[in-house]
Write a protein that holds these residues in place. Structure first.
Motif, PDB file in Angstrom:
ATOM      1  N   TYR A 110       0.829  -1.206   0.000  1.00 35.18           N
ATOM      2  CA  TYR A 110       0.000   0.000   0.000  1.00 35.18           C
ATOM      3  C   TYR A 110       0.864   1.257   0.000  1.00 35.18           C
ATOM      4  O   TYR A 110       1.876   1.312   0.697  1.00 35.18           O
ATOM      5  CB  TYR A 110      -0.904   0.014   1.243  1.00 35.18           C
ATOM      6  CG  TYR A 110      -1.801  -1.182   1.323  1.00 35.18           C
ATOM      7  CD1 TYR A 110      -2.931  -1.289   0.524  1.00 35.18           C
ATOM      8  CD2 TYR A 110      -1.504  -2.222   2.198  1.00 35.18           C
ATOM      9  CE1 TYR A 110      -3.741  -2.406   0.585  1.00 35.18           C
ATOM     10  CE2 TYR A 110      -2.310  -3.345   2.278  1.00 35.18           C
ATOM     11  CZ  TYR A 110      -3.438  -3.438   1.461  1.00 35.18           C
ATOM     12  OH  TYR A 110      -4.234  -4.546   1.527  1.00 35.18           O
ATOM     13  N   CYS A 111       0.436   2.253  -0.744  1.00 37.83           N
ATOM     14  CA  CYS A 111       1.140   3.538  -0.749  1.00 37.83           C
ATOM     15  C   CYS A 111       1.093   4.114   0.664  1.00 37.83           C
ATOM     16  O   CYS A 111       0.026   4.169   1.280  1.00 37.83           O
ATOM     17  CB  CYS A 111       0.463   4.487  -1.735  1.00 37.83           C
ATOM     18  SG  CYS A 111       1.050   6.179  -1.607  1.00 37.83           S
ATOM     19  N   VAL A 112       2.241   4.548   1.196  1.00 41.11           N
ATOM     20  CA  VAL A 112       2.269   5.045   2.570  1.00 41.11           C
ATOM     21  C   VAL A 112       1.531   6.373   2.701  1.00 41.11           C
ATOM     22  O   VAL A 112       1.195   6.793   3.793  1.00 41.11           O
ATOM     23  CB  VAL A 112       3.699   5.215   3.146  1.00 41.11           C
ATOM     24  CG1 VAL A 112       4.391   3.880   3.295  1.00 41.11           C
ATOM     25  CG2 VAL A 112       4.526   6.175   2.327  1.00 41.11           C
ATOM     26  N   SER A 113       1.266   7.041   1.597  1.00 37.45           N
ATOM     27  CA  SER A 113       0.594   8.329   1.680  1.00 37.45           C
ATOM     28  C   SER A 113      -0.914   8.208   1.487  1.00 37.45           C
ATOM     29  O   SER A 113      -1.684   8.680   2.310  1.00 37.45           O
ATOM     30  CB  SER A 113       1.193   9.288   0.650  1.00 37.45           C
ATOM     31  OG  SER A 113       0.559  10.541   0.712  1.00 37.45           O
ATOM     32  N   CYS A 114      -1.373   7.531   0.413  1.00 36.22           N
ATOM     33  CA  CYS A 114      -2.816   7.505   0.134  1.00 36.22           C
ATOM     34  C   CYS A 114      -3.436   6.134   0.356  1.00 36.22           C
ATOM     35  O   CYS A 114      -4.649   6.001   0.330  1.00 36.22           O
ATOM     36  CB  CYS A 114      -3.089   7.972  -1.289  1.00 36.22           C
ATOM     37  SG  CYS A 114      -2.557   6.785  -2.526  1.00 36.22           S
ATOM     38  N   GLY A 115      -2.622   5.105   0.550  1.00 36.76           N
ATOM     39  CA  GLY A 115      -3.166   3.776   0.834  1.00 36.76           C
ATOM     40  C   GLY A 115      -3.563   2.966  -0.387  1.00 36.76           C
ATOM     41  O   GLY A 115      -4.028   1.838  -0.255  1.00 36.76           O
ATOM     42  N   SER A 116      -3.380   3.533  -1.596  1.00 39.30           N
ATOM     43  CA  SER A 116      -3.768   2.744  -2.776  1.00 39.30           C
ATOM     44  C   SER A 116      -2.768   1.609  -2.997  1.00 39.30           C
ATOM     45  O   SER A 116      -1.630   1.667  -2.538  1.00 39.30           O
ATOM     46  CB  SER A 116      -3.886   3.643  -4.006  1.00 39.30           C
ATOM     47  OG  SER A 116      -2.638   4.170  -4.343  1.00 39.30           O
ATOM     48  N   ILE A 117      -3.235   0.565  -3.691  1.00 37.62           N
ATOM     49  CA  ILE A 117      -2.391  -0.623  -3.875  1.00 37.62           C
ATOM     50  C   ILE A 117      -1.297  -0.346  -4.910  1.00 37.62           C
ATOM     51  O   ILE A 117      -1.556   0.233  -5.966  1.00 37.62           O
ATOM     52  CB  ILE A 117      -3.258  -1.844  -4.275  1.00 37.62           C
ATOM     53  CG1 ILE A 117      -4.165  -2.199  -3.086  1.00 37.62           C
ATOM     54  CG2 ILE A 117      -2.400  -3.030  -4.684  1.00 37.62           C
ATOM     55  CD1 ILE A 117      -5.161  -3.303  -3.344  1.00 37.62           C
ATOM     56  N   LEU A 176       5.634   4.485  -2.210  1.00 41.24           N
ATOM     57  CA  LEU A 176       4.768   5.606  -2.582  1.00 41.24           C
ATOM     58  C   LEU A 176       4.225   5.318  -3.978  1.00 41.24           C
ATOM     59  O   LEU A 176       4.978   4.878  -4.853  1.00 41.24           O
ATOM     60  CB  LEU A 176       5.581   6.904  -2.648  1.00 41.24           C
ATOM     61  CG  LEU A 176       5.922   7.599  -1.342  1.00 41.24           C
ATOM     62  CD1 LEU A 176       7.009   8.648  -1.586  1.00 41.24           C
ATOM     63  CD2 LEU A 176       4.687   8.252  -0.736  1.00 41.24           C
ATOM     64  N   CYS A 177       2.925   5.568  -4.203  1.00 45.32           N
ATOM     65  CA  CYS A 177       2.401   5.412  -5.558  1.00 45.32           C
ATOM     66  C   CYS A 177       2.948   6.570  -6.405  1.00 45.32           C
ATOM     67  O   CYS A 177       3.427   7.565  -5.869  1.00 45.32           O
ATOM     68  CB  CYS A 177       0.876   5.373  -5.560  1.00 45.32           C
ATOM     69  SG  CYS A 177       0.081   6.963  -5.296  1.00 45.32           S
ATOM     70  N   ASP A 178       2.867   6.434  -7.713  1.00 43.32           N
ATOM     71  CA  ASP A 178       3.441   7.465  -8.582  1.00 43.32           C
ATOM     72  C   ASP A 178       2.823   8.831  -8.333  1.00 43.32           C
ATOM     73  O   ASP A 178       3.522   9.842  -8.301  1.00 43.32           O
ATOM     74  CB  ASP A 178       3.241   7.089 -10.055  1.00 43.32           C
ATOM     75  CG  ASP A 178       4.068   5.870 -10.438  1.00 43.32           C
ATOM     76  OD1 ASP A 178       4.975   5.514  -9.650  1.00 43.32           O
ATOM     77  OD2 ASP A 178       3.806   5.276 -11.497  1.00 43.32           O
TER      78      ASP A 178
HETATM   79 ZN    ZN Z   1      -0.370   7.301  -3.040  1.00 41.42          ZN
END
Ligand code: ZN
Ligand code: ZN
Length: 246
Positions: free
Chosen positions: A17-24, A33-35
């Motif tokens: 999971y992205c540590v900022s927004c939680g998306s996979i 971190l997601c892009d």
């Molecule tokens: Zn994110």
């Protein structure tokens, strides 16, 4: 990896999971971190304060930020990774106040990449300590988890028990530079249990956030008195370079 961290890794696989927004995300993403979030963070630019590392505008004619032009520091140099904004705040709030201690390892990886850009050599990594009561309440010291990961990556000892916070201090939020300085007067000391030899040692102090540098200064003063050599700071985020309102 300690038992606690192993347990947390099983509960919250840190790379899914992205540590900022939680998306996979998939495990190849840097720092989990997601892009989209990686792009939203305010990564440091080309121009930074030559003392504290705060981000300066490219057109700024000074080499030092406003704070460093007003006040001397007890550390030699400090470095940071991002400027504190909405997304940085979100990550740190989750990390410090919502029990997501696993984020600390990702921040430790970010610190590692940041300090690797500098031609600095250290002997010891030292996290800024919390008062033991506060640490017991939170369950962990955020600076310690980041420092431990950084130390692993740098193959250096992490001297987590070296400094101790002997006085509970007021929350720093809303305090000016001088008040912050006074608030920390006598707040740190070398732990009596510490067996580290500090003479001439090059020390890297680790904290989550840099505002006026008063915390790093207070720790540096104590380390300096104990004979330390070069003392640098490394934080995940720094405040903006804005003169305080009069
Ligand atoms: Zn994110
Ligand atoms: Zn500065």
């Amino acid at each position: 990896m300690g038992i606690l961290e192993k347990g947390l890794e099983a509960l919250y696989p840190s790379s899914i999971y992205c540590v900022s927004c939680g998306s996979i995300i998939d495990a190849t993403r840097n720092y989990a971190l997601c892009d989209a979030c990686a792009e939203k963070l305010h990564w440091l630019g080309q121009k930074t304060c030559s003392r504290c590392g705060k981000i300066l505008n490219e057109e700024d004619r000074h080499d030092l930020c406003w704070d460093c032009r007003q006040f001397a520091h007890d550390f030699d140099r400090s470095y940071t990774c991002v400027q504190y904004g909405l997304y940085e705040r979100g990550i740190l709030m989750d990390y410090k106040y919502r029990g997501k201690s696993y984020i600390g390892r990702k921040l430790g990886d970010i610190l590692y990449d940041r300090i690797s850009l500098e031609e600095e050599v250290f002997d010891l990594i030292v996290p800024v300590p919390m008062h033991r009561k506060k640490e017991a309440k939170r369950g962990y010291n955020q600076a310690k988890i980041m420092a431990a990961q950084l130390a692993r990556r740098m193959k250096l000892p992490c001297a987590a028990g070296l400094l101790e916070r002997v006085r509970e201090t007021l929350p720093m939020k809303g305090l000016g530079a001088f008040e912050r300085h006074m608030n920390l007067e006598g707040a740190f000391r070398i732990s009596r249990q510490s067996h580290y030899e500090l003479k001439e040692k090059r020390i890297l102090l680790v904290d989550d956030i840099y505002t006026t540098g008063s915390t790093l200064d207070a720790c540096s003063k104590v380390l300096r008195q104990a004979g330390a050599g070069r003392i640098c700071g490394l934080t995940f985020a720094c405040g903006a370079n804005i003169p305080p309102k009069q």
